[in-house]
Design a protein around this motif. Sequence first.
Motif, PDB file in Angstrom:
ATOM      1  N   SER A   1       0.838  -1.199   0.000  1.00 35.69           N
ATOM      2  CA  SER A   1       0.000   0.000   0.000  1.00 35.69           C
ATOM      3  C   SER A   1       0.874   1.250   0.000  1.00 35.69           C
ATOM      4  O   SER A   1       1.818   1.366   0.768  1.00 35.69           O
ATOM      5  N   ARG A   2       0.527   2.184  -0.885  1.00 34.58           N
ATOM      6  CA  ARG A   2       1.231   3.474  -0.936  1.00 34.58           C
ATOM      7  C   ARG A   2       0.534   4.515  -0.074  1.00 34.58           C
ATOM      8  O   ARG A   2       1.115   5.546   0.239  1.00 34.58           O
ATOM      9  N   ILE A   3      -0.733   4.257   0.275  1.00 37.62           N
ATOM     10  CA  ILE A   3      -1.561   5.295   0.893  1.00 37.62           C
ATOM     11  C   ILE A   3      -1.842   5.015   2.370  1.00 37.62           C
ATOM     12  O   ILE A   3      -1.992   5.943   3.166  1.00 37.62           O
TER      13      ILE A   3
ATOM     14  N   ALA B   1       5.151   4.433 -10.987  1.00 40.80           N
ATOM     15  CA  ALA B   1       5.330   4.117 -12.409  1.00 40.80           C
ATOM     16  C   ALA B   1       6.177   2.861 -12.579  1.00 40.80           C
ATOM     17  O   ALA B   1       5.943   2.059 -13.481  1.00 40.80           O
ATOM     18  N   GLY B   2       7.158   2.677 -11.709  1.00 43.22           N
ATOM     19  CA  GLY B   2       8.042   1.516 -11.807  1.00 43.22           C
ATOM     20  C   GLY B   2       7.494   0.296 -11.085  1.00 43.22           C
ATOM     21  O   GLY B   2       8.183  -0.715 -10.958  1.00 43.22           O
ATOM     22  N   ASN B   3       6.257   0.421 -10.595  1.00 44.05           N
ATOM     23  CA  ASN B   3       5.599  -0.686  -9.876  1.00 44.05           C
ATOM     24  C   ASN B   3       6.461  -1.180  -8.708  1.00 44.05           C
ATOM     25  O   ASN B   3       6.514  -2.374  -8.426  1.00 44.05           O
ATOM     26  N   VAL B   4       7.124  -0.253  -8.057  1.00 42.46           N
ATOM     27  CA  VAL B   4       7.974  -0.616  -6.915  1.00 42.46           C
ATOM     28  C   VAL B   4       7.106  -0.589  -5.659  1.00 42.46           C
ATOM     29  O   VAL B   4       6.582   0.467  -5.284  1.00 42.46           O
ATOM     30  N   ALA B   5       6.944  -1.739  -5.021  1.00 44.34           N
ATOM     31  CA  ALA B   5       6.169  -1.781  -3.766  1.00 44.34           C
ATOM     32  C   ALA B   5       6.910  -0.915  -2.744  1.00 44.34           C
ATOM     33  O   ALA B   5       8.105  -1.125  -2.515  1.00 44.34           O
ATOM     34  N   PRO B   6       6.233   0.071  -2.138  1.00 43.57           N
ATOM     35  CA  PRO B   6       6.973   1.006  -1.279  1.00 43.57           C
ATOM     36  C   PRO B   6       7.603   0.333  -0.064  1.00 43.57           C
ATOM     37  O   PRO B   6       8.639   0.769   0.412  1.00 43.57           O
ATOM     38  N   GLY B   7       7.023  -0.787   0.384  1.00 46.73           N
ATOM     39  CA  GLY B   7       7.559  -1.481   1.553  1.00 46.73           C
ATOM     40  C   GLY B   7       8.881  -2.191   1.274  1.00 46.73           C
ATOM     41  O   GLY B   7       9.562  -2.621   2.207  1.00 46.73           O
ATOM     42  N   LEU B   8       9.241  -2.308  -0.018  1.00 43.28           N
ATOM     43  CA  LEU B   8      10.527  -2.933  -0.334  1.00 43.28           C
ATOM     44  C   LEU B   8      11.689  -2.100   0.182  1.00 43.28           C
ATOM     45  O   LEU B   8      12.801  -2.581   0.336  1.00 43.28           O
ATOM     46  N   LEU B   9      11.419  -0.809   0.431  1.00 41.61           N
ATOM     47  CA  LEU B   9      12.486   0.078   0.905  1.00 41.61           C
ATOM     48  C   LEU B   9      12.731  -0.094   2.403  1.00 41.61           C
ATOM     49  O   LEU B   9      13.681   0.443   2.943  1.00 41.61           O
TER      50      LEU B   9
ATOM     51  N   HIS C   1       4.192   5.702   6.238  1.00 43.02           N
ATOM     52  CA  HIS C   1       4.664   6.839   5.425  1.00 43.02           C
ATOM     53  C   HIS C   1       6.185   6.960   5.512  1.00 43.02           C
ATOM     54  O   HIS C   1       6.808   7.537   4.642  1.00 43.02           O
ATOM     55  N   ARG C   2       6.771   6.375   6.539  1.00 40.67           N
ATOM     56  CA  ARG C   2       8.239   6.427   6.674  1.00 40.67           C
ATOM     57  C   ARG C   2       8.849   5.347   5.804  1.00 40.67           C
ATOM     58  O   ARG C   2       9.201   4.275   6.260  1.00 40.67           O
ATOM     59  N   ARG C   3       8.930   5.651   4.518  1.00 41.49           N
ATOM     60  CA  ARG C   3       9.431   4.639   3.576  1.00 41.49           C
ATOM     61  C   ARG C   3      10.907   4.352   3.837  1.00 41.49           C
ATOM     62  O   ARG C   3      11.394   3.284   3.498  1.00 41.49           O
TER      63      ARG C   3
END
Length: 377
Positions: free
Chosen positions: A57-59, A217-225, A166-168
Motif C-alpha cells: 500500500s502506498r496510501i 510508475a516503476g511498480n515498486v512496492a513502497p515497503g521494499l524500501l 509513510h516512513r518509507r
Amino acid sequence: MTPTPSQIAFFATAAKGTEGALRDELRELRLYHVRADRGGVHFEGRWEDGWFACLHSRIALRILAQMGRFEAPDGPALYDGVRQIDWTPFLTPEHTLAVSAACRSGGLTHTGFIAQKTKDAVVDQLRDLLALRPSVDRKDPDVSLFVHIAKDQATVYLDLAGESLHRRGYRAEHLEAPLKETLAAAILRLCGWDRVSPLVDPMCGSGTIPIEAALWAGNVAPGLLRRRFGFERWACHDATAAARMAEIRSVAMAARRDTDVDILGCDIDPAAIDLAGSNARKAGVRPRFEPGTVETLRHGDGPGFVVVNPPYGERLDADPALYDGMSAAFRSQRGHCIAVLAGSPAIEHAMRRQPDKWYALFNGDLECRLLIYRNAV
Ligand SMILES: C[S@@+](CC[C@H](N)C(=O)[O-])C[C@H]1O[C@@H](n2cnc3c(N)ncnc32)[C@H](O)[C@@H]1O
C-alpha cells in the motif's frame, strides 16, 4: 507461525480525505471485502494479506488487525476484555510493547488511562502464565497495540506495520514542510495520473511527489524500501513465516519494471534539488530534478500533469505575487491536468477559475483542498 483464524478483520488507516483513494488501491491489490470508513478502510483476509498490504500500500498509514471487540464503559471492563484475548502467540516476556489509544463519546475519555489499562491486562496475562512480564518501550516496541473506544465499544488491534508506513526510509533528511509520502501517493491517484503521462512538480522541495510518482510508475512496492515491519518482530513470526514473507517480497521485487516516464521536479532552492536527488537515489528511482522557478514553467503542450504542493504561509512563507505567477504559468500548460494541494484560500483565489474537481484533504492537522483543473488542448 502466526495463529490462523480463517479470516482476520483488518483496518488500514489513512489520512482524512484519502480513504476513497486507499479503498481503490486496496481493491486493485485484490484484497477482500474492502470497505471505506472514517479514517481508513476495512478489509478481510489471512495474516499474510495484512503483510502484503504493509508491503504494497502506498496510501495506508498503518495496517491494524482486529483482536477483539467488546463493551468497555469503564476501566475494569476494558481490563477484562483485553485479558480475554490470548496474547501469548505475539509476545513473550522478552518482547517489548507499546499501547496507543483513541476514544470518542463514552465512559472512558482519557487515552492515557485506556492505554495503561490495556497494557496492564496484557502484561498481567503473561506474568500469570509465565511468571515474567514484558516491558514497555514507547519508542521502538516489538509489539504495538492500538485501542479504539467509541460509544463504550472497545476495539483492540495489533499494528502490523509498527512504524508508520509513510516512513518509507528514503527521506532521512528533509527540508521544511515536506508532504508525507502516503499523502503524495494519494494525491497522484486522486488527480487521475495514469503512470504514463509526463509529470512535473515545479515546487518539489525534498522531492516527495516525483519520487512517489517514479515508484508507482516503476511498480515498486513502497515497503521494499523497509528493512522490516512490526509483525516481523512478533513471537509467532518464526522461520516458516519469515520464509513466506521472503517469498512475498521476492514476488514484489520481480514485479518492478523499467519505465521511461518523464517525471520532473523543480524548485527555486538549489539545496532542495540536491536533497531531492539524494532522496531519489535512496529510493532507487530516477526522476529528473532541475533548479527552476514555477513562474517560468514550460512543460510542453499536450497531455501532461502538474502536481504541486505550494508554500502556504503556515510553515513556509506564502506570497500573493507567487500565487499569481504560479497560476499564470499553470494556465499556459495546454492539455495538462493541474493538481494543486492548496492549504490557503489565497491559492484557490489566485487560480481565478473553479476547479473541475476538488477533494478535502488533511496535510497533518492542516485542512487543505486538492484542486484539480483540466486545461484545454
Ligand atoms: C511546501 S514546499 C514543497 C514540499 C514538497 N512537496 C516536499 O514534500 O518536500 C514548497 C516548495 O516551494 C519552493 N518554492 C518557493 N517559491 C518557489 C518558486 N517561485 N519557484 C519554485 N519553487 C518555489 C520552496 O523552495 C519549497 O521547497
